[in-house]
Design a protein around this motif. Structure first.
Motif, PDB file in Angstrom:
ATOM      1  N   ASN A 154     -13.782   3.877  10.076  1.00 46.63           N
ATOM      2  CA  ASN A 154     -14.543   5.160   9.935  1.00 46.63           C
ATOM      3  C   ASN A 154     -15.030   5.996   8.933  1.00 46.63           C
ATOM      4  O   ASN A 154     -14.825   4.578   7.827  1.00 46.63           O
ATOM      5  N   PHE A 155     -16.001   6.762   9.260  1.00 44.97           N
ATOM      6  CA  PHE A 155     -16.080   7.327   7.510  1.00 44.97           C
ATOM      7  C   PHE A 155     -15.031   7.995   6.699  1.00 44.97           C
ATOM      8  O   PHE A 155     -14.157   8.633   7.580  1.00 44.97           O
ATOM      9  N   PRO A 156     -15.047   8.510   4.866  1.00 43.50           N
ATOM     10  CA  PRO A 156     -14.076   8.636   4.609  1.00 43.50           C
ATOM     11  C   PRO A 156     -14.356  10.379   4.611  1.00 43.50           C
ATOM     12  O   PRO A 156     -15.266  11.321   4.800  1.00 43.50           O
ATOM     13  N   HIS A 157     -13.473  11.157   4.632  1.00 43.05           N
ATOM     14  CA  HIS A 157     -13.190  12.459   4.176  1.00 43.05           C
ATOM     15  C   HIS A 157     -13.578  12.462   3.419  1.00 43.05           C
ATOM     16  O   HIS A 157     -13.297  11.716   2.036  1.00 43.05           O
ATOM     17  N   PHE A 158     -13.732  14.054   2.561  1.00 41.57           N
ATOM     18  CA  PHE A 158     -13.824  14.416   1.218  1.00 41.57           C
ATOM     19  C   PHE A 158     -12.068  14.539   0.742  1.00 41.57           C
ATOM     20  O   PHE A 158     -11.348  14.575   1.947  1.00 41.57           O
ATOM     21  N   CYS A 159     -12.524  13.659  -0.662  1.00 42.36           N
ATOM     22  CA  CYS A 159     -11.325  13.509  -1.570  1.00 42.36           C
ATOM     23  C   CYS A 159     -11.327  14.493  -2.015  1.00 42.36           C
ATOM     24  O   CYS A 159     -12.540  14.969  -3.369  1.00 42.36           O
ATOM     25  N   ASN A 160      -9.523  14.796  -2.369  1.00 40.22           N
ATOM     26  CA  ASN A 160      -9.460  15.731  -3.406  1.00 40.22           C
ATOM     27  C   ASN A 160      -8.458  15.527  -3.597  1.00 40.22           C
ATOM     28  O   ASN A 160      -7.370  16.193  -4.671  1.00 40.22           O
ATOM     29  N   VAL A 161      -7.674  14.147  -4.007  1.00 36.08           N
ATOM     30  CA  VAL A 161      -6.426  13.650  -4.574  1.00 36.08           C
ATOM     31  C   VAL A 161      -7.164  13.056  -6.050  1.00 36.08           C
ATOM     32  O   VAL A 161      -8.071  11.589  -6.011  1.00 36.08           O
ATOM     33  N   ARG A 162      -6.156  12.806  -7.043  1.00 29.66           N
ATOM     34  CA  ARG A 162      -6.352  12.127  -7.796  1.00 29.66           C
ATOM     35  C   ARG A 162      -5.455  11.354  -8.314  1.00 29.66           C
ATOM     36  O   ARG A 162      -3.911  11.631  -7.582  1.00 29.66           O
ATOM     37  N   PRO A 163      -5.028  10.004  -8.439  1.00 25.15           N
ATOM     38  CA  PRO A 163      -4.043   9.531  -9.027  1.00 25.15           C
ATOM     39  C   PRO A 163      -3.187  10.208  -9.943  1.00 25.15           C
ATOM     40  O   PRO A 163      -3.555  10.392 -10.992  1.00 25.15           O
ATOM     41  N   ASN A 164      -1.608  10.004  -9.503  1.00 22.01           N
ATOM     42  CA  ASN A 164      -0.950  10.638 -10.470  1.00 22.01           C
ATOM     43  C   ASN A 164       0.428  10.118 -10.590  1.00 22.01           C
ATOM     44  O   ASN A 164       1.487   9.856 -10.081  1.00 22.01           O
ATOM     45  N   PRO A 165       0.401   8.445 -11.209  1.00 22.98           N
ATOM     46  CA  PRO A 165       1.032   7.717 -11.625  1.00 22.98           C
ATOM     47  C   PRO A 165       2.073   7.835 -11.667  1.00 22.98           C
ATOM     48  O   PRO A 165       2.598   9.177 -12.483  1.00 22.98           O
ATOM     49  N   GLY A 166       3.459   6.952 -11.807  1.00 17.80           N
ATOM     50  CA  GLY A 166       4.794   7.762 -11.984  1.00 17.80           C
ATOM     51  C   GLY A 166       5.370   8.140 -10.863  1.00 17.80           C
ATOM     52  O   GLY A 166       6.873   8.867 -11.840  1.00 17.80           O
ATOM     53  N   GLN A 167       5.538   8.230  -9.608  1.00 11.80           N
ATOM     54  CA  GLN A 167       6.207   9.226  -8.515  1.00 11.80           C
ATOM     55  C   GLN A 167       6.918   8.189  -8.247  1.00 11.80           C
ATOM     56  O   GLN A 167       7.499   8.644  -7.395  1.00 11.80           O
ATOM     57  N   MET A 168       7.178   7.257  -8.642  1.00  7.81           N
ATOM     58  CA  MET A 168       9.003   6.297  -7.896  1.00  7.81           C
ATOM     59  C   MET A 168       8.279   5.534  -9.119  1.00  7.81           C
ATOM     60  O   MET A 168       8.091   5.255 -10.336  1.00  7.81           O
ATOM     61  N   ALA A 201       0.601  -1.308   0.241  1.00  8.46           N
ATOM     62  CA  ALA A 201       0.562  -0.330  -0.296  1.00  8.46           C
ATOM     63  C   ALA A 201       0.965   1.448   0.145  1.00  8.46           C
ATOM     64  O   ALA A 201       0.119   1.839  -0.696  1.00  8.46           O
ATOM     65  N   TRP A 202       2.086   1.276   0.812  1.00  9.01           N
ATOM     66  CA  TRP A 202       2.764   1.805   0.860  1.00  9.01           C
ATOM     67  C   TRP A 202       3.352   2.744  -0.458  1.00  9.01           C
ATOM     68  O   TRP A 202       3.467   3.585  -0.680  1.00  9.01           O
ATOM     69  N   TRP A 203       3.881   1.374  -1.592  1.00  6.70           N
ATOM     70  CA  TRP A 203       4.511   2.106  -2.549  1.00  6.70           C
ATOM     71  C   TRP A 203       3.297   2.447  -3.925  1.00  6.70           C
ATOM     72  O   TRP A 203       3.899   3.413  -4.227  1.00  6.70           O
ATOM     73  N   ILE A 204       2.262   1.037  -3.425  1.00  2.00           N
ATOM     74  CA  ILE A 204       1.449   2.004  -4.222  1.00  2.00           C
ATOM     75  C   ILE A 204       1.262   2.813  -4.421  1.00  2.00           C
ATOM     76  O   ILE A 204       0.492   3.954  -5.001  1.00  2.00           O
ATOM     77  N   LEU A 205       0.996   3.500  -3.459  1.00  4.43           N
ATOM     78  CA  LEU A 205       0.397   5.429  -3.166  1.00  4.43           C
ATOM     79  C   LEU A 205       1.062   6.173  -3.159  1.00  4.43           C
ATOM     80  O   LEU A 205       0.362   7.351  -3.477  1.00  4.43           O
ATOM     81  N   ARG A 206       2.854   6.136  -3.140  1.00  2.06           N
ATOM     82  CA  ARG A 206       3.860   6.713  -2.873  1.00  2.06           C
ATOM     83  C   ARG A 206       3.641   6.627  -4.855  1.00  2.06           C
ATOM     84  O   ARG A 206       3.925   8.209  -5.666  1.00  2.06           O
ATOM     85  N   TRP A 207       3.797   5.996  -5.716  1.00  2.00           N
ATOM     86  CA  TRP A 207       3.478   5.520  -6.970  1.00  2.00           C
ATOM     87  C   TRP A 207       2.672   6.199  -8.218  1.00  2.00           C
ATOM     88  O   TRP A 207       2.460   7.349  -8.194  1.00  2.00           O
ATOM     89  N   ALA A 208       1.644   6.658  -7.403  1.00  2.00           N
ATOM     90  CA  ALA A 208       0.255   6.874  -7.455  1.00  2.00           C
ATOM     91  C   ALA A 208      -0.106   8.437  -6.925  1.00  2.00           C
ATOM     92  O   ALA A 208      -0.524   9.748  -7.398  1.00  2.00           O
TER      93      ALA A 208
END
Length: 276
Positions: free
Chosen positions: A138-152, A103-110
């Protein structure tokens, strides 16, 4: 930003109401059982992360067992977790941190920069008596992020074939040597690879070793930098843990061959090496 966070530090963050999104990457071999485990007990404020469905694409011999997740799947997951630019993300699993590392690597990559792994996972959290909750999470907070792949950095099978630098196999020594293989089509490793088992970078309680210990261990194997290094495992889990440990030790820049041995061994034209 450090790679790991101690259970006591996370507990303090939760109790003080700091802006932290906590993801529980719980996996079990029976479909749906990971969610059942999560609903049974998890760290308070956690949200469930399904490693098989949200951190991976559709498996196949051409893609490997756990290929990179398609962007629509990842974008949907981002929304379900409520990822937000002003919130740090902490990921954990049942204890070995393999799926948390994935999860750490995928999120960083994204493109999520502030991600940490709970040191020792849920097992360590429970050992230190920080308490747990049950139910849907928990209930999720508002999401303001889109995947931006290629960061790793990522390596393809063509990159591996042409690679002249250090190639690290993060699986256990038995699988690397070809003494046994229960998951993939052949036993052995990619010719020229060296074996740095992910487990060797952890303590007995599955907490991560100190940066100094990791640098010393890797230096003994000839790894003193992340530059020119490609890391792989069976299908991107153990290799994610090695990459996290390398970043923890300040050795950044290594590329991840995510499909790993599962893709390499599926092609009969690819050479295989075994050790004594």
């Amino acid at each position: 930003m450090t790679v790991s966070i101690a259970p006591s530090e996370l507990a303090k963050s939760i109790h003080s109401g700091e802006k932290t999104t906590v993801l529980a990457a719980f996996w079990a071999p029976i479909e749906g059982a990971g969610l059942t485990l999560f609903r049974s007990e998890h760290i308070p404020t956690s949200l469930f992360c399904d490693p098989a469905m949200e951190l991976s694409g559709i498996p196949g011999s051409a893609e490997g067992r756990n290929p990179l997740p398609p962007l629509p799947i990842l974008a949907k997951a981002f929304r379900s977790w409520g990822l937000n630019t002003d919130r740090e993300v902490v990921v954990y699993d049942q204890g070995r941190s393999l799926y948390a590392s994935r999860a750490w690597w995928i999120l960083r990559w994204a493109g999520i920069p502030n991600v940490r792994i709970l040191d020792g996972g849920f097992r360590k959290w429970e050992e230190e008596n920080h308490g747990h909750a049950g139910g849907p999470g928990n209930f999720p907070h508002f999401c303001n992020v889109r995947p931006n792949p290629g960061q790793m950095p990522v390596a393809t099978i063509e990159d591996v074939r042409a690679h002249e630098g250090i190639l690290i196999d993060a699986r256990d020594p038995g699988r690397f040597a070809g003494r046994h293989e229960k998951l993939d089509l052949k036993a052995g490793h990619i010719p020229g690879a060296i074996n740095i088992p992910a487990r060797s970078l952890l303590n007995d309680d599955y907490t991560i070793k100190t940066p100094e210990e990791i640098r010393k261990y890797l230096a003994a194997a000839g790894v003193t930098s992340g530059d020119g290094v490609i890391v792989y495992s069976g299908s991107g889990n153990h290799s994610s843990q090695v990459l996290a440990a390398m970043e923890h030790a300040g050795l950044t820049g290594a590329a991840h061959y995510v499909p790993g041995w599962s893709q390499w061994s599926a092609n009969p034209r690819n050479p295989v090496e075994r050790s004594a």
